[in-house]
Design a protein around this motif. Sequence first.
Motif, short mmCIF file in Angstrom:
data_model
loop_
_atom_site.label_atom_id
_atom_site.label_comp_id
_atom_site.label_asym_id
_atom_site.label_seq_id
_atom_site.Cartn_x
_atom_site.Cartn_y
_atom_site.Cartn_z
N GLU A 265 -21.49 25.23 62.45
CA GLU A 265 -20.85 24.86 63.71
C GLU A 265 -19.50 25.58 63.82
OE1 GLU A 265 -21.84 23.05 66.18
OE2 GLU A 265 -23.44 21.74 65.45
N ASP A 269 -15.92 23.53 68.29
CA ASP A 269 -16.98 22.61 68.71
C ASP A 269 -16.90 21.29 67.95
OD1 ASP A 269 -18.08 24.33 70.60
OD2 ASP A 269 -19.40 25.29 69.13
N LYS A 280 -25.08 17.60 71.84
CA LYS A 280 -25.46 19.00 71.71
C LYS A 280 -26.87 19.28 72.19
CE LYS A 280 -25.84 22.61 68.13
NZ LYS A 280 -25.66 22.92 66.70
#
Length: 442
Positions: A265, A269, A280
């Motif tokens: 990731e 984020d 997501k």
Amino acid sequence: MKKILFLFMFFFLFSYVAVNKFTLGIIVFIVYMGFALLALKKGNTLNSVIDISFEYSKKSKVVLMIFIFVGALTASWLSSGTIPGIVYFGIKFINPGLFIFFSFLITSIIAFFLGSSFGTASTIGIALMAIARSGNINVNIVGAAIISGIYFGDRWSPLSSSANLVASLAGIDIYSNLKNMVKSMMIPYLLTSLFYIFLSRNYVLSTNENSISGLILNTYNLDIRFIFIPVASIVIFSLLRINVRISMGISIILASVIAVIIQKEELIDVIKYLTLGFYKFNGTSLEKIIKGGGVLSMLNASILIVISCSLVGIFEQLNILHYIKNKITNVKTRADLFRNTVIVSFITGMVGANQTIAVIMTENIVEKVYDEKKIERIHLAKDIENSAIVLPAIIPWNIACYLPCTMLGIGSIKFIPFAAYIYLIPICTYIYYRFILKEKEI
């Protein structure tokens, strides 16, 4: 300046709940305004009402900090693969014909080790709910089993802030308090287990989970050497009696690092997930299962606690607690005394909208009666544990009910008929005092 600040905060919060149609928030605001007007009618000045509301609202700071950590913790465990990993392995190893029972059993064990109802709901509770949603089982029943389990630990754990609060208020040792509660815990726990075993046979988890398991496996790196580190850290720090905010904070950091390194990731984020929640997989099969958390998800619960604390200040100003205290003094049996304690607990749980406030207010109201009747403090603590600790969990606008329901993604009403442990604790205690205890008179 204080008046302007409070009125601005009041107007802002009321505008928010009205615009967002937050029903419970609107109700609590209306109740607060009703009692504030009553205080003014009784001769209190506007300044005195604002002052006491402002002072009591500041008592919510500690709880608000916990809310922030809980929201971020959930999002971090979702992004790190911790909760998806629990879902993946849970689907494979939990007996689908006993899923509801296992939900109660697992959460009660985890809650005992963590000592936190909110921490348990926001971690293993969310994972179990994700499994339930993937298996097309009644989420309100599963949610009830989870809530029953988390309040087992909240009531009976040496790490529980609630259990420590009760012991402190009663002036007794925490371990003596826990030992004294064992007898009143065993029968309700057994009956609750049998109830959930029965429900499990009638509501079986669907075993058609291959697509969900496959999606999780294809989406996450489920390396067990890493994804369960955040769980291990929480358990270890809890056993070491490290402050819950510190243990949650470290778990959030570890989970965030794992999300970046193991799950690939982007750091920006992960920060967004911690703040706004983990969303997501919109538009995919994982959308309803792997989602939630974030500091923002705690906003409604935060508003409830701020206004409810202000409301308690108004009650103090109106001397309502003294009025209730005078109504419960005339009791002749141990069963009657406990029954009145349950009534007081339910009232304080309704008006205080917070478990901690309910405990403090209940102890403040009933302790003089217990002392006058020469009831040992250790039994006072047990009666509060069997009433004010558990009953707020079935009051929809109380934080003890509303927040776990928010985290689990269920309504704060439909689960109530199935939350057997919450009912059985006070019911079994009353039956014991009424029919079994030898010295019934006091």
